[in-house]
Motif scaffolding. Sequence first.
Motif, short mmCIF file in Angstrom:
data_model
loop_
_atom_site.label_atom_id
_atom_site.label_comp_id
_atom_site.label_asym_id
_atom_site.label_seq_id
_atom_site.Cartn_x
_atom_site.Cartn_y
_atom_site.Cartn_z
N VAL A 66 -2.31 0.67 -4.68
CA VAL A 66 -2.34 -0.64 -4.04
C VAL A 66 -1.68 -1.64 -4.98
N GLY B 262 -1.58 6.28 -2.18
CA GLY B 262 -2.87 5.66 -2.38
C GLY B 262 -2.92 4.53 -3.37
N ARG C 201 -3.33 0.84 6.55
CA ARG C 201 -4.40 0.44 5.63
C ARG C 201 -4.98 1.67 4.95
N LEU C 202 -5.55 1.45 3.76
CA LEU C 202 -6.34 2.49 3.10
C LEU C 202 -7.77 2.34 3.57
N VAL D 204 0.87 -1.18 0.00
CA VAL D 204 0.00 0.00 0.00
C VAL D 204 0.90 1.22 0.00
N SER E 5 -11.92 -0.98 4.01
CA SER E 5 -10.48 -0.80 4.14
C SER E 5 -9.73 -1.88 3.37
N THR F 231 -6.24 4.47 -6.44
CA THR F 231 -7.44 4.60 -5.59
C THR F 231 -8.68 4.90 -6.40
N ARG G 122 -13.50 8.52 -1.19
CA ARG G 122 -12.13 9.02 -1.01
C ARG G 122 -11.39 8.06 -0.10
N TRP G 123 -10.22 7.62 -0.51
CA TRP G 123 -9.43 6.67 0.26
C TRP G 123 -8.29 7.39 0.96
N ASP G 124 -8.20 7.24 2.27
CA ASP G 124 -7.14 7.85 3.06
C ASP G 124 -6.33 6.75 3.73
N ARG G 125 -5.04 7.01 3.93
CA ARG G 125 -4.19 6.01 4.58
C ARG G 125 -4.22 6.23 6.09
N ASP G 126 -4.50 5.16 6.81
CA ASP G 126 -4.46 5.18 8.27
C ASP G 126 -3.01 4.92 8.68
#
Length: 165
Positions: free
Chosen positions: A35, A33, A71-72, A29, A80, A50, A62-66
């Motif tokens: 994968v 963003g 994880r996205l 990841v 996720s 993404t 909208r995909w955010d990285r934790d």
Amino acid sequence: ERELRSFLVLQFLAETHLGDELPGIVTGVQPSGGVHVSLDRYLVDGLARTSDIGGSSMRSDRWDRDERSGRLVAARSGASIGLGDAVTAKLLRIDPDARQMDLAITQLVERAPMVSIGRGTGGRRGRGGDGQGRGRDARGKSGQGGQGGGHRGKGHGRGRRGRRG
């Protein structure tokens, strides 16, 4: 040898499987963003952006990285994606000369819900009747019968922080 194998596999996929959906595993990841997905059957990696993740319901998400888990996470749906997740990927574009493959993740395979572990809540984690530790199993039996369970003697069960020496 590895370069030649990658080239030949990507050339084969471009000729026979372009547009197909194949199972794969998330192998990376990116913070930006992207994968990385390794296709199970062919053992080659591709990249899904993404904007190419999920079905029609998740495409606008909208995909955010934790940062904590790596994880996205989708802002709207809460879905996720992380390392080791099984996915289904569609082959969008393949360039064997550049050893590149663009994918779209079309399906996220169901996975067990993650348990968030709060800090500073007190108490011990992982104990009790929730299926972890030595609580009751699915049949309602306590795990301290004839095998296992119970106290095992000096030096066992201390964990990382409790080790001596």
